[in-house]
Design an enzyme around this catalytic site. Structure first.
Site, PDB file in Angstrom:
ATOM      1  N   ASN A 113       0.872  -1.182   0.000  1.00 32.06           N
ATOM      2  CA  ASN A 113       0.000   0.000   0.000  1.00 32.06           C
ATOM      3  C   ASN A 113       0.908   1.231   0.000  1.00 32.06           C
ATOM      4  O   ASN A 113       1.466   1.578   1.030  1.00 32.06           O
ATOM      5  CB  ASN A 113      -0.891  -0.040   1.249  1.00 32.06           C
ATOM      6  CG  ASN A 113      -1.713   1.214   1.424  1.00 32.06           C
ATOM      7  OD1 ASN A 113      -1.808   2.048   0.514  1.00 32.06           O
ATOM      8  ND2 ASN A 113      -2.313   1.357   2.597  1.00 32.06           N
TER       9      ASN A 113
ATOM     10  N   LYS B 149       0.147   4.266  -0.318  1.00 29.71           N
ATOM     11  CA  LYS B 149      -0.498   5.468   0.250  1.00 29.71           C
ATOM     12  C   LYS B 149      -0.230   6.672  -0.673  1.00 29.71           C
ATOM     13  O   LYS B 149      -0.092   6.470  -1.887  1.00 29.71           O
ATOM     14  CB  LYS B 149      -0.017   5.703   1.690  1.00 29.71           C
ATOM     15  CG  LYS B 149      -0.146   4.422   2.532  1.00 29.71           C
ATOM     16  CD  LYS B 149       0.003   4.623   4.001  1.00 29.71           C
ATOM     17  CE  LYS B 149      -0.112   3.278   4.711  1.00 29.71           C
ATOM     18  NZ  LYS B 149      -0.084   3.368   6.152  1.00 29.71           N
TER      19      LYS B 149
ATOM     20  N   HIS C  74      -9.422   1.071   4.908  1.00 26.59           N
ATOM     21  CA  HIS C  74      -8.162   1.261   5.635  1.00 26.59           C
ATOM     22  C   HIS C  74      -8.403   2.221   6.800  1.00 26.59           C
ATOM     23  O   HIS C  74      -9.202   3.147   6.692  1.00 26.59           O
ATOM     24  CB  HIS C  74      -7.100   1.828   4.681  1.00 26.59           C
ATOM     25  CG  HIS C  74      -5.739   1.827   5.280  1.00 26.59           C
ATOM     26  ND1 HIS C  74      -5.325   2.796   6.157  1.00 26.59           N
ATOM     27  CD2 HIS C  74      -4.698   0.964   5.145  1.00 26.59           C
ATOM     28  CE1 HIS C  74      -4.090   2.521   6.542  1.00 26.59           C
ATOM     29  NE2 HIS C  74      -3.680   1.427   5.938  1.00 26.59           N
TER      30      HIS C  74
ATOM     31  N   GLU D  20      -6.814   4.639   7.875  1.00 26.32           N
ATOM     32  CA  GLU D  20      -6.615   6.063   7.560  1.00 26.32           C
ATOM     33  C   GLU D  20      -7.848   6.644   6.880  1.00 26.32           C
ATOM     34  O   GLU D  20      -8.185   7.814   7.080  1.00 26.32           O
ATOM     35  CB  GLU D  20      -5.351   6.230   6.688  1.00 26.32           C
ATOM     36  CG  GLU D  20      -4.082   6.021   7.510  1.00 26.32           C
ATOM     37  CD  GLU D  20      -2.890   5.493   6.732  1.00 26.32           C
ATOM     38  OE1 GLU D  20      -2.910   5.513   5.488  1.00 26.32           O
ATOM     39  OE2 GLU D  20      -1.924   5.033   7.377  1.00 26.32           O
TER      40      GLU D  20
ATOM     41  N   GLU E  36      -5.381  -5.081  10.626  1.00 25.99           N
ATOM     42  CA  GLU E  36      -4.408  -4.005  10.799  1.00 25.99           C
ATOM     43  C   GLU E  36      -4.705  -3.250  12.097  1.00 25.99           C
ATOM     44  O   GLU E  36      -5.543  -2.342  12.105  1.00 25.99           O
ATOM     45  CB  GLU E  36      -4.491  -3.032   9.623  1.00 25.99           C
ATOM     46  CG  GLU E  36      -4.130  -3.641   8.297  1.00 25.99           C
ATOM     47  CD  GLU E  36      -3.491  -2.615   7.361  1.00 25.99           C
ATOM     48  OE1 GLU E  36      -2.439  -2.911   6.811  1.00 25.99           O
ATOM     49  OE2 GLU E  36      -4.042  -1.505   7.236  1.00 25.99           O
TER      50      GLU E  36
ATOM     51  N   GLY F 117       2.257   2.286  10.784  1.00 25.30           N
ATOM     52  CA  GLY F 117       3.208   3.386  10.625  1.00 25.30           C
ATOM     53  C   GLY F 117       3.901   3.804  11.912  1.00 25.30           C
ATOM     54  O   GLY F 117       4.551   4.847  11.955  1.00 25.30           O
TER      55      GLY F 117
ATOM     56  N   SER G 138       3.385  -2.014  10.560  1.00 23.25           N
ATOM     57  CA  SER G 138       4.821  -2.035  10.844  1.00 23.25           C
ATOM     58  C   SER G 138       5.468  -3.391  10.554  1.00 23.25           C
ATOM     59  O   SER G 138       6.383  -3.811  11.254  1.00 23.25           O
ATOM     60  CB  SER G 138       5.095  -1.592  12.288  1.00 23.25           C
ATOM     61  OG  SER G 138       4.676  -0.243  12.464  1.00 23.25           O
TER      62      SER G 138
HETATM   63  P1  PGA Z   1       2.778   0.279   7.718  1.00 19.86           P
HETATM   64  O1  PGA Z   1       1.306   0.459   7.094  1.00 19.86           O
HETATM   65  O2  PGA Z   1       3.318  -0.986   7.155  1.00 19.86           O
HETATM   66  O3  PGA Z   1       3.537   1.483   7.258  1.00 19.86           O
HETATM   67  O4  PGA Z   1       2.609   0.217   9.199  1.00 19.86           O
HETATM   68  C1  PGA Z   1       0.475  -0.639   6.869  1.00 19.86           C
HETATM   69  C2  PGA Z   1      -0.794  -0.160   6.214  1.00 19.86           C
HETATM   70  O5  PGA Z   1      -1.212   0.963   6.484  1.00 19.86           O
HETATM   71  O6  PGA Z   1      -1.407  -0.884   5.414  1.00 19.86           O
END
Ligand code: PGA
Length: 256
Positions: free
Chosen positions: A9, A11, A98, A100, A170, A176, A216
Site C-alpha cells: 500500500n 499510500k 483502511h 486512515e 491491521e 506506521g 509495521s
Molecule cells: P505500515 O502500514 O506498514 O507502514 O505500518 C500498513 C498499512 O497501512 O497498510
C-alpha cells in the site's frame, strides 16, 4: 489451499516516474527470485495506475490494486473514482476501509460494506481492513471491537461473493508506528476472524479466505509474523516503498 498474498500500500507516495522505477525494480527482483505461490500486489496512487498497469501487463509478475473506490458506479461525486473505472483500467484488487480512510475521511462500517459491494459487483477483489485502536487493545476489548466491525460489513457480504474477498487485520496502533503486533497477538486475532467467517459462511470458506497482517511489518519481523498458521501474508505500508525490503517480505512468505 488459501492464497499467500503480499500487498504493498503505497499510500500518497511516489510520483509517476518514482512509481514506475519502483515497479521496475520489484519486477526485476521477483524475476531473479520467483515467488510462484505468493500473489504480489502493489497499490499505487490513482494517478499512476494506468502506466503502471501497462508495465505490469507486459511483465506478468505482479498484480495491480487501488487504495480506495467510491461506492456508486458513476455520478456527481467530484474528485471520486468508481470501481468500474478501476476495473476498466486493469486493476484487480482494491483496498477498502483502511484505518486512515476511517480516521481522516470518516468512513463507517456501512460505507465500507457499500464500497466492498461496489468492488465485487464489477469483478474487483476488495482487501477489507479491520483493526482495533490502542485504547481498545489496552482495555481488553480488541476482539469485541473487531467483531463489531466485521458484523457490520464483512459478515454482510453476499455469500456468493465472499470467496473473492481478502481480509486484512491491521491494528490501528501498529500502522506506521514501528510497533508491530506480536506474532501471538496477530495469530489470536486472525484465528478469531477465521472463526467468525466460519460461523457465518461455513468452514470451507473460512479455510480458503486469505487473512493478511498489516502494521509495521518489515523484512526483519516478517518471518516470525508469517510463521503463524492463520496469517496468510501481509498488507505492507512503509516497507513497500523500497523494492529490496518489499521483496524480502515476499520471500519471507515464500519460505513458510
Ligand atoms: P505500515 O502500514 O506498514 O507502514 O505500518 C500498513 C498499512 O497501512 O497498510
Amino acid at each position: 489451499m488459501r492464497k499467500k498474498i503480499v500487498a504493498g500500500n503505497w499510500k500518497m507516495n511516489n510520483t509517476l516516474q518514482e512509481g514506475l522505477a519502483l515497479t521496475f525494480r520489484i519486477i526485476d527482483l521477483l524475476k531473479e527470485n520467483p515467488a510462484d505461490h505468493v500473489k504480489v500486489i502493489i497499490a499505487p496512487p490513482f494517478t499512476s495506475l494506468h502506466p503502471i498497469c501497462e508495465l505490469i501487463n507486459k511483465e506478468g509478475v505482479i498484480h495491480l490494486g487501488a487504495q480506495d473506490c467510491h461506492q456508486e458506479k458513476s455520478g456527481a461525486f467530484t474528485g471520486e473514482v468508481s470501481s468500474d473505472m478501476l476495473f476498466d483500467l486493469g486493476v484487480k484488487y482494491v483496498i477498502i476501509g483502511h484505518s486512515e480512510r476511517r480516521q481522516y475521511f470518516n468512513e463507517t462500517d456501512a460505507l465500507v460494506l457499500a464500497k466492498a459491494e461496489a468492488a465485487l459487483d464489477v469483478g474487483l477483489r476488495p482487501i477489507m481492513c479491520f483493526g482495533e485502536t490502542l485504547e481498545q487493545r489496552n482495555s481488553g476489548k480488541h476482539l469485541d471491537a473487531v467483531k463489531s466491525r466485521l458484523e457490520n460489513s464483512l459478515l454482510k457480504i453476499n455469500p456468493t461473493e465472499i470467496a473473492h474477498v481478502v481480509i486484512a487485520y491491521e491494528p490501528v496502533w501498529a500502522i506506521g508506528t514501528g510497533e508491530n503486533a506480536t506474532p501471538q497477538q496477530a495469530q489470536e486475532m486472525h484465528a478469531f476472524i477465521r472463526t467468525l467467517v466460519a460461523e457465518k459462511f461455513g468452514k470451507d470458506v473460512a479455510n480458503d479466505i486469505s487473512i493478511l497482517y498489516g502494521g509495521s511489518c518489515n523484512a526483519k519481523n516478517a518471518n516470525d509474523i508469517f510463521s503463524q498458521p492463520d496469517i496468510d501474508g501481509g498488507l505492507i505500508g512503509g516497507a513497500s516503498l523500497k523494492a529490496e525490503e518489499f521483496v524480502a517480505i515476499v520471500k519471507a512468505v515464500y519460505s513458510i
